[in-house]
Design an enzyme around this catalytic site. Structure first.
Site, PDB file in Angstrom:
ATOM      1  N   HIS A 137       3.473   3.431  -5.376  1.00 13.96           N
ATOM      2  CA  HIS A 137       3.895   3.678  -6.726  1.00 13.96           C
ATOM      3  C   HIS A 137       2.399   4.689  -7.035  1.00 13.96           C
ATOM      4  CE1 HIS A 137       1.808  -0.123  -8.774  1.00 13.96           C
ATOM      5  NE2 HIS A 137       1.168   0.445  -7.774  1.00 13.96           N
ATOM      6  N   ASP A 139      -6.033  -1.795   6.325  1.00 11.69           N
ATOM      7  CA  ASP A 139      -6.683  -1.150   5.131  1.00 11.69           C
ATOM      8  C   ASP A 139      -7.875  -0.256   5.210  1.00 11.69           C
ATOM      9  OD1 ASP A 139      -7.325  -0.523   2.047  1.00 11.69           O
ATOM     10  OD2 ASP A 139      -6.132  -2.265   1.949  1.00 11.69           O
TER      11      ASP A 139
END
Length: 414
Positions: free
Chosen positions: A321, A270
């Site tokens: 998404h 991350d």
């Protein structure tokens, strides 16, 4: 047609009575058999899927037989469900009923927000019991929690209660600007118009002080859906391979996998600030993830739009998404270049798959929310297959996950 409807009414009445009297406890156990971080019973999966298939079929029949005006009325006034649910939570109704059934007078006089109008509270609860939230016994005139309202008590581990306070407020306001957003010449998303800013949604959250609450809400939803995610894909087939979780966020997903599959190894990727926090949780005595530290193979700070480290297995959850097809293909190509190709090699995407039917509603709601916030989108299976094929992957299976909005897409390199 008369005979068809008479037969249908008779069949439904008999089936309803049988399910309630003979199988009511079993149905409740299927939907209640999930706890934080626990593996769901495998024997329940088939029955769970049949329940959802039945719901979709009944929904098709209902749409055929519902007068068009009734359907429109649900569209006109759908916001009432959100706002009455917000009222119930704001006034502590689920928590009060967790102590046992209560009359409307008892509920109205015991609210932590001050005394309520019994008459007006009755109107709110009538709406909610009509859609399956709370029970009302007409004989005793007592309200009680049911399996649905149990989920929104403050003590429930899932913390869905956070969603009932956030989406009917922040996102309700945002949706006022949806018509403007849909226009071809729109320069702002619905979120940007609502907050009167040109900042991207996540940037605005950070600068406005809303980020903490937003991530608390999303984190609660992620935790609530973890049991299905860790139960309904055959993770044990990965053996002792290292699973690299891209865009790991809180790190909870990979942590739960490592907790429940002791042969598995894992690694996190991350942005630097997130990785620093996760590494501390792993390495500090008593840290949230310290119990699996010996099976954590790496902490990778970086941007998956640039490159990703090599691994045999990758997971990516609730990230794609946010991105256009073009950027999604770029991310998937980066993973394809980095993957170590061997029989176990795969990429597991945990995202919604758009489908028709009653049980497809959560993904369709999510599709609108992603558009309104960041011009993102959910994808149907054909869209997923297209972006995957263009980036060197084959979608070999879409795994349905219990009590979860997303599915698990299993990709193999081609």
């Amino acid at each position: 047609m008369d005979n068809e409807l008479d037969n249908l009414i008779s069949l439904l009445q008999k089936s309803k009575a049988s399910l309630k009297e003979k199988h009511g406890d079993r149905i409740r156990s299927i939907f209640a058999a999930h706890h934080s971080g626990s593996i769901l019973p495998k024997e329940d999966k088939s029955l769970y899927d049949k329940c959802l298939a039945t719901v979709d079929l009944l929904d098709e029949v209902q749409q055929m037989l519902t007068p068009p005006l009734h359907t429109l009325i649900d569209g006109f006034f759908g916001f009432i469900n959100s706002k009455t649910l917000l009222c119930a939570v704001e006034f502590g109704i689920p928590d009060a009923l967790s102590q046992g059934p209560k009359s409307i007078e008892q509920l109205a006089s015991s609210s932590p927000q001050g005394e309520l109008s019994p008459h007006r509270l009755t109107q709110v609860l009538r709406t909610l019991t009509g859609i399956g939230i709370f029970n009302y016994d007409k004989t005793s005139k007592l309200y009680s929690n049911n399996a649905t309202s149990d989920l929104i008590t403050t003590a429930h581990w899932s913390k869905w209660v956070y969603w009932t306070k956030f989406y009917p407020t922040e996102f309700y306001d945002m949706m006022r600007f949806l018509p403007d957003h849909i226009k071809a010449n729109a320069s702002r998303t619905a979120a940007q118009s609502n907050y009167n800013t040109d900042m991207e949604f996540y940037e605005y959250l950070s600068n406005s002080g809303l980020a903490k609450e937003f991530h608390r809400v999303l984190g609660a939803g992620a935790t609530a859906q973890l049991p299905g995610m860790i139960s309904d894909f055959p993770w044990d087939t990965l053996g002792d391979e290292t699973v690299l979780d891209l865009g790991t966020g809180s790190g909870e997903f990979l942590f739960q996998l490592l907790e429940n599959y002791p042969r598995m190894r894992g690694a996190f990727m991350d942005i630097p600030s997130t990785i620093s926090r996760i590494q501390a949780e792993c390495e500090q005595p008593g840290g949230r993830f310290s119990g699996v530290r010996d099976r954590v193979a790496g902490f990778h700070a970086g941007n998956f739009l640039d490159e990703v480290p090599a691994s045999v297995v990758y997971t990516i959850k609730w990230c794609l998404h946010n991105w256009s097809d073009e950027d999604t293909i770029k991310i998937l190509q980066n993973i394809r270049r980095a993957i170590v190709v061997k029989p176990e090699a795969r990429l597991l995407i945990i995202e919604s798959v758009l489908e028709d039917g009653r049980t497809g509603r959560p993904a369709r709601y999510g599709d609108i929310i992603m558009m309104a916030t960041c011009n993102g989108k959910e994808r149907d299976i054909e869209n997923w297959q297209a972006v995957c094929e263009q980036s060197g992957w084959e979608v070999v299976k879409s795994w349905a996950l219990r009590n979860s909005i997303p599915s698990c897409l299993e990709l193999r390199p081609i």
